[in-house]
Enzyme design. Structure first.
Site, PDB file in Angstrom:
ATOM      1  N   ASP A 182      -1.666  17.716  20.124  1.00 52.00           N
ATOM      2  CA  ASP A 182      -1.517  18.454  18.869  1.00 52.00           C
ATOM      3  C   ASP A 182      -2.882  18.498  18.198  1.00 52.00           C
ATOM      4  O   ASP A 182      -3.646  17.528  18.275  1.00 52.00           O
ATOM      5  CB  ASP A 182      -0.486  17.763  17.955  1.00 52.00           C
ATOM      6  N   ASP A 265      10.932  32.318  26.808  1.00 51.66           N
ATOM      7  CA  ASP A 265      11.933  32.773  25.833  1.00 51.66           C
ATOM      8  C   ASP A 265      11.358  33.793  24.864  1.00 51.66           C
ATOM      9  O   ASP A 265      12.117  34.479  24.173  1.00 51.66           O
ATOM     10  CB  ASP A 265      12.446  31.547  25.049  1.00 51.66           C
ATOM     11  N   GLU A 270       8.767  42.340  22.022  1.00 54.63           N
ATOM     12  CA  GLU A 270      10.207  42.111  22.176  1.00 54.63           C
ATOM     13  C   GLU A 270      10.975  43.319  21.650  1.00 54.63           C
ATOM     14  O   GLU A 270      10.563  43.912  20.643  1.00 54.63           O
ATOM     15  CB  GLU A 270      10.626  40.842  21.409  1.00 54.63           C
ATOM     16  N   HIS A 293      14.680  35.509  23.628  1.00 59.36           N
ATOM     17  CA  HIS A 293      14.330  34.822  22.373  1.00 59.36           C
ATOM     18  C   HIS A 293      15.596  34.184  21.754  1.00 59.36           C
ATOM     19  O   HIS A 293      15.969  34.484  20.619  1.00 59.36           O
ATOM     20  CB  HIS A 293      13.670  35.794  21.378  1.00 59.36           C
ATOM     21  N   ILE A 294      16.204  33.297  22.541  1.00 58.10           N
ATOM     22  CA  ILE A 294      17.459  32.679  22.095  1.00 58.10           C
ATOM     23  C   ILE A 294      17.311  31.177  21.833  1.00 58.10           C
ATOM     24  O   ILE A 294      18.310  30.471  21.734  1.00 58.10           O
ATOM     25  CB  ILE A 294      18.602  32.894  23.113  1.00 58.10           C
ATOM     26  N   GLY A 296      16.728  29.564  19.243  1.00 61.78           N
ATOM     27  CA  GLY A 296      17.456  29.149  18.043  1.00 61.78           C
ATOM     28  C   GLY A 296      18.823  29.793  17.924  1.00 61.78           C
ATOM     29  O   GLY A 296      19.483  29.674  16.881  1.00 61.78           O
TER      30      GLY A 296
HETATM   31  N1  NAI Z   1      12.224  30.373  20.699  1.00 63.12           N
HETATM   32  C1  NAI Z   1      12.814  30.292  19.534  1.00 63.12           C
HETATM   33  O1  NAI Z   1      13.893  30.831  19.317  1.00 63.12           O
HETATM   34  C2  NAI Z   1      12.181  29.506  18.452  1.00 63.12           C
HETATM   35  C3  NAI Z   1      10.813  29.410  18.363  1.00 63.12           C
HETATM   36  N2  NAI Z   1      10.237  28.674  17.376  1.00 63.12           N
HETATM   37  C4  NAI Z   1       8.778  28.579  17.341  1.00 63.12           C
HETATM   38  O2  NAI Z   1       8.426  27.211  17.489  1.00 63.12           O
HETATM   39  C5  NAI Z   1       7.342  26.953  16.605  1.00 63.12           C
HETATM   40  C6  NAI Z   1       7.230  25.477  16.338  1.00 63.12           C
HETATM   41  O3  NAI Z   1       8.298  25.059  15.503  1.00 63.12           O
HETATM   42  P1  NAI Z   1       8.246  23.635  14.766  1.00 63.12           P
HETATM   43  O4  NAI Z   1       8.068  22.551  15.757  1.00 63.12           O
HETATM   44  O5  NAI Z   1       9.392  23.587  13.850  1.00 63.12           O
HETATM   45  O6  NAI Z   1       6.904  23.805  13.931  1.00 63.12           O
HETATM   46  P2  NAI Z   1       5.979  22.668  13.357  1.00 63.12           P
HETATM   47  O7  NAI Z   1       5.104  23.352  12.368  1.00 63.12           O
HETATM   48  O8  NAI Z   1       6.776  21.494  12.948  1.00 63.12           O
HETATM   49  O9  NAI Z   1       5.095  22.237  14.624  1.00 63.12           O
HETATM   50  C7  NAI Z   1       4.077  23.002  15.188  1.00 63.12           C
HETATM   51  C8  NAI Z   1       3.024  22.023  15.683  1.00 63.12           C
HETATM   52  O10 NAI Z   1       2.073  22.722  16.490  1.00 63.12           O
HETATM   53  C9  NAI Z   1       0.796  22.172  16.205  1.00 63.12           C
HETATM   54  N3  NAI Z   1      -0.211  23.127  16.662  1.00 63.12           N
HETATM   55  C10 NAI Z   1      -0.511  24.335  16.135  1.00 63.12           C
HETATM   56  N4  NAI Z   1      -1.447  24.949  16.872  1.00 63.12           N
HETATM   57  C11 NAI Z   1      -1.728  24.100  17.890  1.00 63.12           C
HETATM   58  C12 NAI Z   1      -2.599  24.186  19.002  1.00 63.12           C
HETATM   59  N5  NAI Z   1      -3.365  25.259  19.222  1.00 63.12           N
HETATM   60  N6  NAI Z   1      -2.645  23.136  19.864  1.00 63.12           N
HETATM   61  C13 NAI Z   1      -1.865  22.041  19.659  1.00 63.12           C
HETATM   62  N7  NAI Z   1      -1.030  21.913  18.621  1.00 63.12           N
HETATM   63  C14 NAI Z   1      -0.958  22.942  17.761  1.00 63.12           C
HETATM   64  C15 NAI Z   1       0.823  21.918  14.717  1.00 63.12           C
HETATM   65  O11 NAI Z   1      -0.165  21.020  14.316  1.00 63.12           O
HETATM   66  C16 NAI Z   1       2.239  21.377  14.535  1.00 63.12           C
HETATM   67  O12 NAI Z   1       2.289  19.979  14.693  1.00 63.12           O
HETATM   68  C17 NAI Z   1       7.683  27.813  15.383  1.00 63.12           C
HETATM   69  O13 NAI Z   1       6.540  28.059  14.587  1.00 63.12           O
HETATM   70  C18 NAI Z   1       8.192  29.067  16.020  1.00 63.12           C
HETATM   71  O14 NAI Z   1       7.117  29.948  16.271  1.00 63.12           O
HETATM   72  C19 NAI Z   1      10.997  28.022  16.446  1.00 63.12           C
HETATM   73  C20 NAI Z   1      12.361  28.099  16.490  1.00 63.12           C
HETATM   74  C21 NAI Z   1      13.063  28.891  17.461  1.00 63.12           C
HETATM   75  O1  HPV Z   2      13.071  30.179  14.222  1.00 67.79           O
HETATM   76  C1  HPV Z   2      12.180  30.824  14.795  1.00 67.79           C
HETATM   77  O2  HPV Z   2      10.989  30.793  14.458  1.00 67.79           O
HETATM   78  C2  HPV Z   2      12.528  31.652  15.940  1.00 67.79           C
HETATM   79  O3  HPV Z   2      11.684  32.058  16.688  1.00 67.79           O
HETATM   80  C3  HPV Z   2      13.935  32.038  16.099  1.00 67.79           C
HETATM   81  O4  HPV Z   2      13.896  33.383  15.829  1.00 67.79           O
HETATM   82  P1  HPV Z   2      15.232  34.249  15.626  1.00 67.79           P
HETATM   83  O5  HPV Z   2      15.845  33.807  14.351  1.00 67.79           O
HETATM   84  O6  HPV Z   2      16.100  33.989  16.790  1.00 67.79           O
HETATM   85  O7  HPV Z   2      14.709  35.645  15.555  1.00 67.79           O
END
Ligand code: NAI
Ligand code: HPV
Length: 418
Positions: A182, A265, A270, A293-294, A296
């Site tokens: 991180d 994902d 998209e 993109h599922i 969440g």
């Molecule tokens: N596929 C999906 O449906 C979903 C995707 N996401 C994505 O997941 C991301 C992360 O979510 P959380 O863990 O809740 O966010 P968070 O903000 O708690 O964690 C992100 C971490 O990544 C670190 N970071 C940022 N850039 C970095 C880099 N270049 N190298 C190493 N570490 C780095 C940050 O310091 C932080 O600790 C969200 O911002 C969102 O884009 C979130 C929910 C659902």
């Molecule tokens: O929570 C996020 O950041 C996600 O990527 C989930 O996105 P969505 O609500 O499924 O469009």
């Protein structure tokens, strides 16, 4: 509660919710007196501009881009809800400049993403997708070659935030050795080991999974060099944002066999919603899991997000509470049963509190409660009085050069109006 947004004509208060946001959010907003319009998919920038002119609440998920142009076309917009974790799709500086408060759901779908990642790690390590495809094609391929237990394998987590650290816990419970990288200092959970650099992590693990946030600097974080650094036969997952990964480079390393599999994902481009075609250079590759993109998208997460974010929006509208706001300072002042509350978003320059208080004093108004917070360039003040704020005072406040937005809400029960 009566919302006296200054400079806005009276009329029904409208909310627009896009991308199939959970019905619980609709119910919460309707309960607060809003007319709620919903759309199943995302809207393009131009489509959104046509729809936001009289909207005071906008709800989106990860797909809708809320650009400066969209915000400029929404003069009544007071609050914006990202019914997801990421807020990279919103021009946050532009929202803040206009005094629009932004809220998200920072941990409602965290566990759902973790469970999908775990599921994919096991599926890829056991080559389940290929075995399944062969069985449906009538091929009985009973073989252990290339299939492994996850117990004892090394998992490399890039981005050890809420999702990354939760994944760390669950992966360790299955016997995996967790390494993480991180850019921020992080507490290593359990037996997880931090790596000093991304390259160190890539060269040390069997599985790499990305959970970084969507900040612009993460565009193309993973390309030719990063894939080349991964150990031969390793597995790659991305459930963060599509633009973080160069998919051409990923394809080359999958086709060459350098990588044994991948689960993706999120994609650089998209579809806006169901029915739109999905294009990707990764389609058709063996041992590659593609999901729309599922991460969440579970019923549990979506219901929790719907109630959580809508609740934040309504508390901001009715009481000015900004706890967990993405862009405004987090403030909460217990609301008395009656009275009038001033909500004042301003530029964070020296002397604002003194100027505001001397203006209030010059009208002989007695403040019952007051709180101010700042966050970077932005300041936010909440002040309560027991009777109505004088119009002249509010006009003078609106004219201060540091003012961004002035709003008054009447505390107590009653339908919301404008
Ligand atoms: N596929 C999906 O449906 C979903 C995707 N996401 C994505 O997941 C991301 C992360 O979510 P959380 O863990 O809740 O966010 P968070 O903000 O708690 O964690 C992100 C971490 O990544 C670190 N970071 C940022 N850039 C970095 C880099 N270049 N190298 C190493 N570490 C780095 C940050 O310091 C932080 O600790 C969200 O911002 C969102 O884009 C979130 C929910 C659902
Ligand atoms: O929570 C996020 O950041 C996600 O990527 C989930 O996105 P969505 O609500 O499924 O469009």
């Amino acid at each position: 509660m009566t919302d006296g947004d200054r400079g806005h004509e009276a009329g029904p208060r409208r909310a627009l919710l896009l991308e199939n946001i959970h019905p619980d959010a609709v119910a919460v907003l309707e309960g607060a007196g809003f007319e709620v319009e919903t759309e199943r998919g995302a809207l393009s920038e131009d489509q959104l501009i046509e729809r936001v002119a009289d909207v005071s609440v906008l709800g989106i998920r990860s797909r809708t881009q809320v650009t400066r142009r969209v915000l400029e076309a929404a003069p009544r917009l007071t609050v914006l809800g990202a019914f997801c974790i990421g807020t990279n799709q919103i021009d946050l500086p532009a929202a803040t400049e206009r005094g629009v408060a932004v809220f998200n759901a920072p941990f409602s779908n965290t566990r759902s993403v973790v469970e999908l990642a775990i599921c994919e790690i096991i599926a890829l390590t056991r080559q389940l997708t290929d075995k399944n495809a062969k069985m449906h094609a009538g091929v009985w391929d009973k073989s252990a070659t290339g299939a492994h237990e996850v117990r004892g394998r090394r998992l490399g987590i890039v981005g050890y935030g809420n999702i990354g650290s939760q994944l760390s816990v669950v992966a360790e419970a299955m016997g995996m050795q967790v390494l993480f990288y991180d850019t921020a200092e992080k507490l290593a959970i359990g037996n997880a080991r931090p790596c000093g650099s991304l390259h160190e992590l890539l060269e040390s693990v069997d599985i790499v999974t990305l959970h970084v946030d969507g900040r612009p600097a993460n565009r193309q974080l993973f390309g030719e060099e990063e894939f080349a650094r991964m150990r031969p036969g390793s597995i790659f997952l991305n459930l963060s944002r599509g633009f973080v990964v160069d998919h051409e480079a990923l394809r080359r390393h999958l086709v060459s066999g350098h990588l044994a599999g991948a689960a993706i994902d999120v994609f650089p481009k998209e579809p806006a919603g169901p029915g739109e075609p999905f294009e990707s250079e990764l389609r058709g590759l063996p041992n590659v899991i593609l999901t729309p993109h599922i991460g969440g998208s579970t019923e549990e997460a979506q219901q929790d997000i719907g109630g959580f974010v809508a609740g934040k929006l309504v508390r901001y509208l009715t009481e000015g509470t900004t706890t967990l706001s993405v862009n405004l300072p987090g403030l909460s002042l217990p609301a008395p049963d009656s009275g009038c509350r001033l909500l004042y978003v301003h530029r964070n320059v020296p002397g604002v509190l003194g100027r505001v208080n001397s203006l209030i004093g010059s009208f002989g108004v007695n403040v019952d409660g007051e709180v101010l917070g700042t966050k970077g360039d932005i300041g936010y003040l909440i002040a309560d009085i027991s009777c109505g704020w004088p119009d002249e005072l509010l006009d003078q406040l609106a004219d201060l050069d540091c003012t961004i937005a002035v709003r008054v809400v009447t505390l107590g029960s009653g339908p919301a109006d404008s």
